[in-house]
Design an enzyme around this catalytic site. Structure first.
Site, PDB file in Angstrom:
ATOM      1  N   TRP A 155       1.905   9.299  -5.706  1.00  0.00           N
ATOM      2  CA  TRP A 155       1.486  10.640  -6.099  1.00  0.00           C
ATOM      3  C   TRP A 155       1.676  10.953  -7.566  1.00  0.00           C
ATOM      4  O   TRP A 155       1.105  11.901  -8.073  1.00  0.00           O
ATOM      5  CB  TRP A 155       2.224  11.693  -5.271  1.00  0.00           C
ATOM      6  CG  TRP A 155       3.723  11.547  -5.213  1.00  0.00           C
ATOM      7  CD1 TRP A 155       4.437  10.913  -4.228  1.00  0.00           C
ATOM      8  CD2 TRP A 155       4.698  12.016  -6.156  1.00  0.00           C
ATOM      9  NE1 TRP A 155       5.785  10.956  -4.512  1.00  0.00           N
ATOM     10  CE2 TRP A 155       5.975  11.634  -5.689  1.00  0.00           C
ATOM     11  CE3 TRP A 155       4.622  12.727  -7.359  1.00  0.00           C
ATOM     12  CZ2 TRP A 155       7.160  11.923  -6.358  1.00  0.00           C
ATOM     13  CZ3 TRP A 155       5.797  13.033  -8.037  1.00  0.00           C
ATOM     14  CH2 TRP A 155       7.048  12.624  -7.541  1.00  0.00           C
ATOM     15  N   ASN A 156       2.501  10.155  -8.274  1.00  0.00           N
ATOM     16  CA  ASN A 156       2.895  10.629  -9.607  1.00  0.00           C
ATOM     17  C   ASN A 156       1.791  10.511 -10.654  1.00  0.00           C
ATOM     18  O   ASN A 156       1.624  11.403 -11.471  1.00  0.00           O
ATOM     19  CB  ASN A 156       4.180   9.941 -10.060  1.00  0.00           C
ATOM     20  CG  ASN A 156       4.005   8.460 -10.267  1.00  0.00           C
ATOM     21  OD1 ASN A 156       3.289   7.803  -9.522  1.00  0.00           O
ATOM     22  ND2 ASN A 156       4.641   7.927 -11.275  1.00  0.00           N
ATOM     23  N   LYS A 162      -6.347   4.020  -0.443  1.00  0.00           N
ATOM     24  CA  LYS A 162      -5.645   5.148   0.194  1.00  0.00           C
ATOM     25  C   LYS A 162      -4.700   5.798  -0.810  1.00  0.00           C
ATOM     26  O   LYS A 162      -3.702   5.217  -1.204  1.00  0.00           O
ATOM     27  CB  LYS A 162      -4.815   4.659   1.387  1.00  0.00           C
ATOM     28  CG  LYS A 162      -4.230   5.815   2.169  1.00  0.00           C
ATOM     29  CD  LYS A 162      -3.058   5.415   3.051  1.00  0.00           C
ATOM     30  CE  LYS A 162      -1.723   5.654   2.422  1.00  0.00           C
ATOM     31  NZ  LYS A 162      -1.423   7.036   2.024  1.00  0.00           N
ATOM     32  N   PRO A 206      -0.684  11.340   0.168  1.00  0.00           N
ATOM     33  CA  PRO A 206      -0.978  12.703   0.651  1.00  0.00           C
ATOM     34  C   PRO A 206      -0.404  13.782  -0.278  1.00  0.00           C
ATOM     35  O   PRO A 206      -0.762  14.946  -0.146  1.00  0.00           O
ATOM     36  CB  PRO A 206      -0.286  12.759   2.015  1.00  0.00           C
ATOM     37  CG  PRO A 206       0.127  11.383   2.348  1.00  0.00           C
ATOM     38  CD  PRO A 206       0.168  10.585   1.092  1.00  0.00           C
ATOM     39  N   GLY A 240       4.026   1.932  -5.714  1.00  0.00           N
ATOM     40  CA  GLY A 240       4.840   2.893  -4.968  1.00  0.00           C
ATOM     41  C   GLY A 240       6.284   2.449  -4.963  1.00  0.00           C
ATOM     42  O   GLY A 240       6.719   1.670  -5.819  1.00  0.00           O
ATOM     43  N   GLU A 270       3.478  -2.959  -7.793  1.00  0.00           N
ATOM     44  CA  GLU A 270       4.053  -2.209  -8.932  1.00  0.00           C
ATOM     45  C   GLU A 270       5.017  -1.202  -8.338  1.00  0.00           C
ATOM     46  O   GLU A 270       4.595  -0.221  -7.724  1.00  0.00           O
ATOM     47  CB  GLU A 270       2.937  -1.479  -9.703  1.00  0.00           C
ATOM     48  CG  GLU A 270       1.938  -2.397 -10.372  1.00  0.00           C
ATOM     49  CD  GLU A 270       2.490  -3.070 -11.624  1.00  0.00           C
ATOM     50  OE1 GLU A 270       3.666  -2.875 -11.969  1.00  0.00           O
ATOM     51  OE2 GLU A 270       1.731  -3.814 -12.255  1.00  0.00           O
ATOM     52  N   CYS A 275       7.208   6.053 -13.255  1.00  0.00           N
ATOM     53  CA  CYS A 275       7.939   4.820 -12.948  1.00  0.00           C
ATOM     54  C   CYS A 275       8.620   4.278 -14.196  1.00  0.00           C
ATOM     55  O   CYS A 275       9.697   3.727 -14.135  1.00  0.00           O
ATOM     56  CB  CYS A 275       6.978   3.785 -12.379  1.00  0.00           C
ATOM     57  SG  CYS A 275       5.586   3.444 -13.474  1.00  0.00           S
TER      58      CYS A 275
HETATM   59  P1  NAD Z   1       5.807   5.658  -1.705  1.00  0.00           P
HETATM   60  O1  NAD Z   1       6.209   4.230  -1.649  1.00  0.00           O
HETATM   61  O2  NAD Z   1       6.518   6.633  -0.861  1.00  0.00           O
HETATM   62  O3  NAD Z   1       4.243   5.827  -1.358  1.00  0.00           O
HETATM   63  C1  NAD Z   1       3.250   5.096  -2.022  1.00  0.00           C
HETATM   64  C2  NAD Z   1       2.040   4.963  -1.116  1.00  0.00           C
HETATM   65  O4  NAD Z   1       2.368   4.138   0.005  1.00  0.00           O
HETATM   66  C3  NAD Z   1       1.539   6.284  -0.539  1.00  0.00           C
HETATM   67  O5  NAD Z   1       0.130   6.281  -0.529  1.00  0.00           O
HETATM   68  C4  NAD Z   1       2.101   6.248   0.880  1.00  0.00           C
HETATM   69  O6  NAD Z   1       1.369   7.055   1.782  1.00  0.00           O
HETATM   70  C5  NAD Z   1       1.959   4.780   1.209  1.00  0.00           C
HETATM   71  N1  NAD Z   1       2.811   4.281   2.297  1.00  0.00           N
HETATM   72  C6  NAD Z   1       3.950   4.822   2.788  1.00  0.00           C
HETATM   73  N2  NAD Z   1       4.448   4.039   3.761  1.00  0.00           N
HETATM   74  C7  NAD Z   1       3.597   2.983   3.889  1.00  0.00           C
HETATM   75  C8  NAD Z   1       3.594   1.824   4.726  1.00  0.00           C
HETATM   76  N3  NAD Z   1       4.546   1.580   5.618  1.00  0.00           N
HETATM   77  N4  NAD Z   1       2.583   0.944   4.566  1.00  0.00           N
HETATM   78  C9  NAD Z   1       1.627   1.133   3.643  1.00  0.00           C
HETATM   79  N5  NAD Z   1       1.575   2.227   2.834  1.00  0.00           N
HETATM   80  C10 NAD Z   1       2.557   3.138   2.951  1.00  0.00           C
HETATM   81  O7  NAD Z   1       5.898   6.056  -3.245  1.00  0.00           O
HETATM   82  P2  NAD Z   1       5.698   7.494  -3.893  1.00  0.00           P
HETATM   83  O8  NAD Z   1       6.861   8.353  -3.534  1.00  0.00           O
HETATM   84  O9  NAD Z   1       4.325   7.975  -3.629  1.00  0.00           O
HETATM   85  O10 NAD Z   1       5.771   7.110  -5.457  1.00  0.00           O
HETATM   86  C11 NAD Z   1       6.961   7.030  -6.167  1.00  0.00           C
HETATM   87  C12 NAD Z   1       7.385   5.585  -6.347  1.00  0.00           C
HETATM   88  O11 NAD Z   1       6.338   4.839  -6.933  1.00  0.00           O
HETATM   89  C13 NAD Z   1       8.558   5.465  -7.315  1.00  0.00           C
HETATM   90  O12 NAD Z   1       9.474   4.516  -6.814  1.00  0.00           O
HETATM   91  C14 NAD Z   1       7.916   4.956  -8.592  1.00  0.00           C
HETATM   92  O13 NAD Z   1       8.770   4.260  -9.443  1.00  0.00           O
HETATM   93  C15 NAD Z   1       6.838   4.083  -8.037  1.00  0.00           C
HETATM   94  N6  NAD Z   1       5.802   3.860  -9.048  1.00  0.00           N
HETATM   95  C16 NAD Z   1       5.701   2.632  -9.642  1.00  0.00           C
HETATM   96  C17 NAD Z   1       4.759   2.405 -10.651  1.00  0.00           C
HETATM   97  C18 NAD Z   1       4.625   1.073 -11.335  1.00  0.00           C
HETATM   98  O14 NAD Z   1       3.628   0.851 -12.010  1.00  0.00           O
HETATM   99  N7  NAD Z   1       5.571   0.163 -11.189  1.00  0.00           N
HETATM  100  C19 NAD Z   1       3.925   3.451 -11.039  1.00  0.00           C
HETATM  101  C20 NAD Z   1       4.065   4.699 -10.422  1.00  0.00           C
HETATM  102  C21 NAD Z   1       4.998   4.889  -9.414  1.00  0.00           C
END
Ligand code: NAD
Length: 493
Positions: free
Chosen positions: A152-153, A176, A179, A227, A249, A285
Site C-alpha cells: 500500500w505504501n 493484485k 486493499p 511487501g 522486494e 521501505c
Molecule cells: P504486506 O506483505 O502485508 O502486503 C503486501 C501484499 O501482499 C498485499 O497486496 C497483500 O494483500 C498481499 N498478501 C498478503 N498476504 C498474502 C499471501 N499470503 N499471499 C500472497 N499475497 C498476500 O505488506 P504491506 O503492509 O502492504 O507493505 C509494507 C511492507 O512492504 C513493508 O515491510 C515494506 O518494507 C515493504 N516494502 C518493500 C519495498 C521494497 O522495494 N523492498 C517497497 C515497498 C514496501
C-alpha cells in the site's frame, strides 16, 4: 478538499471490467468517516479466470515485436501523463500522502516506464557470439504469466516497476494491489491494459486468498512481490510445489551512519536526513529507520537535527500546500508504531515530538501521528531492531567506524543504508555495509535512480528491480550453441 462521491473500481479480466458481488470500502485516512471508493473483493474463481486469460494471451503476446510493445507502452505513458492530476488527487485521498508526494510517486513511475521503453530493445535483444570455436546465441525469452502483488505504501510506482518490464519482455500479467490503497493504481492499470491486447494485463483485488491463488496456481511462471518479509515466507511456501521464478522486494530497517566528520551546521544535509526519516510519514521501505551518530558529535547533532526537523515537519491536511506530512495510511499501522514508541519510553528512552501540527481538530479525527525522535533507546530495543514503517526514528551513538558497521549490519534486513560525512571516509565505511544500496550524504528516495538496480540482501529480498536488471528479471535466458568442434577431444572413442 470537498467530499466527493465514492468511486467504484472493477477487476479487469481478459480486457473486460468485471463487477463483483463483494466490494471493500477504502476510507480516507485524513477523514476516516469518508469512503473514497470501493474495490472488488474477487473470489478465487475470478482469480483463476484472470490467470487463465493471461495464460491464453501469452503465446501470441510473446510473439509480438519489441517495437510493437514499446509503441503500446509509450501510448500508455502519454495517457498516464494526461491523467496525472486526477490520479494524484485520488492517491492522496485514499492513501494520506501529501499531494506533492503523490505527484512525485507518479513522476518516478513515468521516469521508470520511459527508461524501460528506451532500453528494452538493447537489453532484450540478447547476444550473438562468433569465434573460431563456433556460434552461440543468447536469447532473452519471455517467462510466461507473471503474478504481481504489491503493497500500500507506493502502490503506483511498485506496480509500474513490474508492469513495464514484464510486458515489454513479452510476458502477460495478473496484478493484485493492496486493499489499503487499491483505487489510484487501478486507474493506472486500466489505462495501461487498454493499450494492450485482451488478457495481457489483468487486475484482481482482494485479500490473502487471492494472493494464495496467484502464488500457487501452476499457470503462474513468475511471482513479482513487494511487501513484508513475513508475507514473502508464505509466498515462497505457496510457490514451492511448482518452482516459480521470483523477485521479492521486502522489508528493511535501513541504518544511517553519521560520521564524526559530518558537518552538523550543514543545514541542507540535515534537512535531507530529516526527509529521509519522515517522507511519506516514514512509510517507505527504503527510509532511514535508525540513525547512528559518532559519540563525539552526538549531542550537537541531536540539537541541530531537532532544529531542522522542527523547520521541515508540518503535519496536516495532505491537500494543503503548507503540509509536508499527512496521516498514516491505516489505524493498524498507527497502533503498531505507537506500541514501539511506548515500549521504548517505558524502558526509559526519551521521546521528543517534532515539527508542528497545523490543524489540531483534523489531527484528532484522522490517522495522524506527530513525528518523534527517540533518544536513549537500547541497541536491541524493538524500536531499533524492528521495521517501524511510520513517523518515528531512534538516534543512537557509536564509538568508531567498526562499531558503526557492526550496528548497521546487526539486522535480519539489508535493503538500503546511508553514510553521512566526508565523502572518502563515507565511501570506506559504505563498502562494509550489507545492503542492496548504500547512499553517501543522502538517503531514501532522494538518492534513488531508476537507471540502476534496486533491491535487498538478507531478508530484504532477492532479485533487483530498476535499471537493466529490472528488465532482465522478466526473461529466461536461452542459450543456443553451435560449436564448430562437435566432438569433445577428452571423451574416448
Ligand atoms: P504486506 O506483505 O502485508 O502486503 C503486501 C501484499 O501482499 C498485499 O497486496 C497483500 O494483500 C498481499 N498478501 C498478503 N498476504 C498474502 C499471501 N499470503 N499471499 C500472497 N499475497 C498476500 O505488506 P504491506 O503492509 O502492504 O507493505 C509494507 C511492507 O512492504 C513493508 O515491510 C515494506 O518494507 C515493504 N516494502 C518493500 C519495498 C521494497 O522495494 N523492498 C517497497 C515497498 C514496501
Amino acid at each position: 478538499m470537498t467530499v466527493k462521491d465514492p468511486i467504484v473500481i472493477d477487476a479487469i479480466i481478459n480486457g473486460e471490467k468485471i463487477k463483483t458481488e463483494k466490494q471493500a470500502p477504502r476510507e480516507n485516512p485524513t477523514h476516516p468517516d469518508e469512503v473514497v471508493g470501493y474495490a472488488p473483493l474477487n473470489t478465487r474463481e475470478e482469480t483463476i479466470r484472470a490467470i487463465d486469460a493471461a495464460y491464453d494471451a501469452f503465446p501470441a503476446w510473446a510473439k509480438t515485436s519489441i517495437d510493437e510493445r514499446i509503441e503500446r507502452m509509450k501510448k500508455a505513458i502519454q495517457k498516464i501523463k494526461d491523467a496525472t492530476p486526477e490520479i494524484a488527487e485520488l492517491l492522496t485521498r485514499e492513501h494520506g500522502k501529501p499531494l506533492y508526494d503523490s505527484n512525485g510517486e507518479i513522476g518516478v513511475s513515468l521516469m521508470w516506464m520511459e527508461f524501460a521503453c528506451e532500453n528494452a530493445k538493447e537489453v532484450l535483444k540478447g547476444e550473438i557470439h562468433e569465434s573460431e570455436l563456433g556460434k552461440t546465441i543468447i536469447a532473452r525469452d519471455a517467462i510466461g504469466v507473471v503474478a504481481a502483488i504489491t503493497p500500500w505504501n507506493y502502490p503506483i510506482s511498485l506496480s509500474t516497476i513490474k508492469i513495464a518490464p514484464a510486458l515489454l519482455a513479452g510476458n502477460t500479467m495478473v496484478l493484485k494491489p493492496s486493499p489499503l490503497a487499491p483505487l489510484a493504481v487501478s486507474k493506472i492499470i486500466e489505462i495501461v491494459a487498454n493499450e494492450f491486447p485482451k488478457g495481457v494485463l489483468n487486475l484482481v483485488h482482494g485479500e490473502a486468498d487471492v494472493g494464495v491463488e496467484l502464488t500457487s496456481n501452476p499457470k503462474i511462471a513468475k511471482i513479482a512481490f513487494t511487501g513484508g518479509t513475513n508475507t514473502a515466507k508464505h509466498i515462497i511456501k505457496a510457490a514451492a510445489d511448482t518452482i516459480k521464478h521470483m523477485t521479492l522486494e521486502l522489508g528493511g530497517n535501513d541504518a544511517a551512519i553519521v560520521l564524526e566528520d559530518f558537518n552538523v551546521n550543514d543545514e541542507r544535509a540535515m534537512r535531507r536526513l530529516v526527509i529521509s526519516n519522515f517522507l511519506t510519514a516514514g512509510q517507505i521501505c527504503m527510509i532511514a529507520k535508525r540513525v547512528y551518530v559518532h559519540r563525539s558529535i552526538y549531542d550537537e547533532f541531536v540539537e541541530k537535527y531537532i532544529e531542522a526537523a522542527n523547520k521541515w515537519i508540518r503535519v496536516g491536511d495532505p491537500f494543503s500546500d503548507d503540509v509536508t506530512i499527512g496521516p498514516v495510511n491505516n489505524m493498524k499501522q498507527v497502533e503498531f508504531v505507537q506500541s514501539l514508541i511506548d515500549d521504548a519510553e517505558r524502558k526509559g528512552a526519551k521521546v521528543i515530538k517534532l515539527g508542528k501540527v497545523l490543524d489540531k481538530e483534523l489531527y484528532e479525527k484522522g490517522y495522524f501521528m506527530q513525528p518523534t525522535v527517540v533518544l536513549g533507546a537500547d541497541y536491541k530495543d524493538p524500536i531499533v531492531v524492528e521495521e517501524q514503517f511510520g513517523p518515528t526514528v531512534p538516534i543512537l551513538p557509536f564509538e568508531d567506524d567498526k562499531h558503526a558497521i557492526e550496528l548497521a549490519n546487526d539486522s535480519i534486513y539489508g535493503l538500503t543504508s546511508s553514510v553521512w560525512g566526508d565523502e572518502e571516509h563515507a565511501l570506506k565505511v559504505a563498502k562494509h555495509i550489507q545492503a542492496g544500496t548504500t547512499m553517501i550524504n543522502t538517503a531514501a528516495v532522494q538518492g534513488l535512480d531508476v537507471r540502476f538496480p534496486f533491491g535487498g540482501v538478507k531478508q530484504s529480498g532477492m532479485g533487483r528491480e530498476y535499471g537493466k536488471d529490472g528488465l532482465l528479471i522478466y526473461t529466461d535466458t536461452h542459450v543456443i550453441n553451435m560449436p564448430k568442434n562437435l566432438d569433445l577431444p577428452y571423451i574416448p572413442e
